[in-house]
Design a protein around this motif. Sequence first.
Motif, short mmCIF file in Angstrom:
data_model
loop_
_atom_site.label_atom_id
_atom_site.label_comp_id
_atom_site.label_asym_id
_atom_site.label_seq_id
_atom_site.Cartn_x
_atom_site.Cartn_y
_atom_site.Cartn_z
N ILE A 112 0.84 -1.21 0.00
CA ILE A 112 0.00 0.00 0.00
C ILE A 112 0.87 1.25 0.00
CG2 ILE A 112 -1.52 1.39 1.45
CD1 ILE A 112 -3.31 -0.56 0.55
N ALA A 113 1.90 1.26 0.85
CA ALA A 113 2.78 2.44 0.92
C ALA A 113 3.45 2.70 -0.43
CB ALA A 113 3.82 2.25 2.02
N SER A 114 3.92 1.64 -1.08
CA SER A 114 4.57 1.84 -2.38
C SER A 114 3.58 2.34 -3.43
CB SER A 114 5.26 0.55 -2.85
OG SER A 114 4.33 -0.46 -3.12
N ILE A 115 2.35 1.86 -3.35
CA ILE A 115 1.32 2.34 -4.29
C ILE A 115 1.02 3.82 -4.02
CG2 ILE A 115 -1.12 2.16 -4.93
CD1 ILE A 115 -0.90 -0.87 -4.39
N VAL A 116 0.86 4.19 -2.77
CA VAL A 116 0.52 5.58 -2.43
C VAL A 116 1.66 6.53 -2.81
CG1 VAL A 116 0.08 7.15 -0.49
CG2 VAL A 116 -1.15 4.98 -0.65
N ILE A 117 2.89 6.13 -2.53
CA ILE A 117 4.05 6.97 -2.90
C ILE A 117 4.12 7.12 -4.42
CG2 ILE A 117 6.58 7.04 -2.96
CD1 ILE A 117 6.47 5.71 -0.13
N GLY A 118 3.97 6.01 -5.14
CA GLY A 118 3.99 6.06 -6.60
C GLY A 118 2.83 6.87 -7.15
N PHE A 119 1.68 6.73 -6.52
CA PHE A 119 0.49 7.46 -6.94
C PHE A 119 0.70 8.97 -6.78
CE2 PHE A 119 -3.94 8.87 -6.43
CZ PHE A 119 -4.53 8.22 -7.50
N ALA A 120 1.22 9.39 -5.63
CA ALA A 120 1.44 10.82 -5.37
C ALA A 120 2.46 11.40 -6.35
CB ALA A 120 1.90 11.03 -3.94
N TYR A 121 3.57 10.70 -6.53
CA TYR A 121 4.60 11.17 -7.46
C TYR A 121 4.03 11.24 -8.88
CZ TYR A 121 8.61 11.18 -10.56
OH TYR A 121 9.49 11.47 -11.57
N SER A 146 10.25 4.02 -9.75
CA SER A 146 10.15 2.71 -10.40
C SER A 146 10.71 1.61 -9.50
CB SER A 146 10.82 2.70 -11.78
OG SER A 146 12.21 2.81 -11.68
N TYR A 147 11.79 1.91 -8.78
CA TYR A 147 12.34 0.91 -7.84
C TYR A 147 11.39 0.66 -6.68
CZ TYR A 147 16.76 1.69 -10.31
OH TYR A 147 17.73 1.80 -11.26
N ILE A 148 10.75 1.69 -6.19
CA ILE A 148 9.78 1.52 -5.10
C ILE A 148 8.61 0.67 -5.58
CG2 ILE A 148 8.08 2.74 -3.67
CD1 ILE A 148 10.15 5.03 -3.46
N LEU A 149 8.12 0.93 -6.79
CA LEU A 149 7.01 0.15 -7.33
C LEU A 149 7.42 -1.30 -7.57
CD1 LEU A 149 5.46 2.69 -9.89
CD2 LEU A 149 4.74 2.23 -7.54
N ALA A 150 8.63 -1.51 -8.06
CA ALA A 150 9.10 -2.87 -8.31
C ALA A 150 9.21 -3.66 -7.00
CB ALA A 150 10.45 -2.84 -9.01
N THR A 151 9.76 -3.03 -5.96
CA THR A 151 9.90 -3.74 -4.69
C THR A 151 8.53 -3.98 -4.05
OG1 THR A 151 10.30 -1.68 -3.46
CG2 THR A 151 12.24 -2.91 -4.24
N GLY A 152 7.60 -3.06 -4.22
CA GLY A 152 6.24 -3.27 -3.71
C GLY A 152 5.57 -4.44 -4.41
N ALA A 153 5.71 -4.52 -5.73
CA ALA A 153 5.12 -5.63 -6.48
C ALA A 153 5.77 -6.96 -6.07
CB ALA A 153 5.28 -5.40 -7.98
N ALA A 154 7.08 -6.97 -5.95
CA ALA A 154 7.78 -8.20 -5.56
C ALA A 154 7.37 -8.65 -4.16
CB ALA A 154 9.29 -7.98 -5.63
N ALA A 155 7.28 -7.70 -3.24
CA ALA A 155 6.85 -8.03 -1.88
C ALA A 155 5.43 -8.58 -1.88
CB ALA A 155 6.95 -6.80 -0.98
N GLY A 156 4.57 -7.97 -2.67
CA GLY A 156 3.19 -8.42 -2.76
C GLY A 156 3.08 -9.83 -3.31
N PHE A 157 3.82 -10.11 -4.38
CA PHE A 157 3.80 -11.46 -4.95
C PHE A 157 4.35 -12.48 -3.95
CE2 PHE A 157 3.88 -9.53 -9.35
CZ PHE A 157 2.65 -10.04 -9.73
N GLY A 158 5.50 -12.16 -3.36
CA GLY A 158 6.15 -13.09 -2.43
C GLY A 158 5.28 -13.41 -1.22
#
Length: 182
Positions: A65-74, A110-122
Motif C-alpha cells: 500500500i505504501a509503495s502504491i501511495v508513494i507512486g500514486f502521489a509522485y 520505479s524501484y519503489i514500485l518494483a519492490t512493492g510488487a515483488a513483496a506483494g507477490f512473495g
Amino acid sequence: MEGSSVPPSSSTVSRTALLVLRVLTFVFLLIALILISIDKESEVLENGDRLKIKFTDLQTYRYVIASIVIGFAYNLFQMVLSIFNVVSGKRLINGDFSYQLDFFGDKIISYILATGAAAGFGATLDVHSAFSDFIGLPFDRFFNNAKASASLLFAAFLFTAVASVYTSYALPKKASLDSSTS
C-alpha cells in the motif's frame, strides 16, 4: 500542397508518449490501490469460529500500500507537469532541476514500485500456501485480489520504467542545448 500534413516533432511525440505512460501508471496504481485496500475475507472454522483476514493484518501488504501511495502521489505530480508541458509546449519548472527531477524521480519511484510488487507477490504466495497447508483454509478470493493488485503494481512499475527511459533521453539533449548556447 493540399492534403499533406507536417508530422509532429520528435519532442512533441516524446512529451505525448510520456503523458500516456503517466496516465497508464495512474490508472493501474489506482486500481491496485482499490483492490488491495478493500481486500478482506472470512472463513468459518470447524468449531464454528470465524477467522477473518484483511490486508492490514500482513505487514508486507502495508508496504505494498505504501509503495502504491508513494507512486500514486509522485505520478499525480508528474501528470500535472506533463499535461502542462503537452498543452503549452513549455515546462512548468524551468532549468536543469526539472530534467533531473524527472530522471531521478522516475528511477527512484520505479524501484519503489518494483519492490512493492515483488513483496506483494512473495507474501501472497507464501502466506496463501501457509493458510492452505497448515490452517486448511484457502482464502482464495483474498489472495487472488492481492495477486491482482501486485500484478497491476508491476505493470505500473513497467510503465514508470519506460517513462524513465524517455526522461533519461532529455538529460543529454538539455546538456547539449546548454553547451551550444554558451
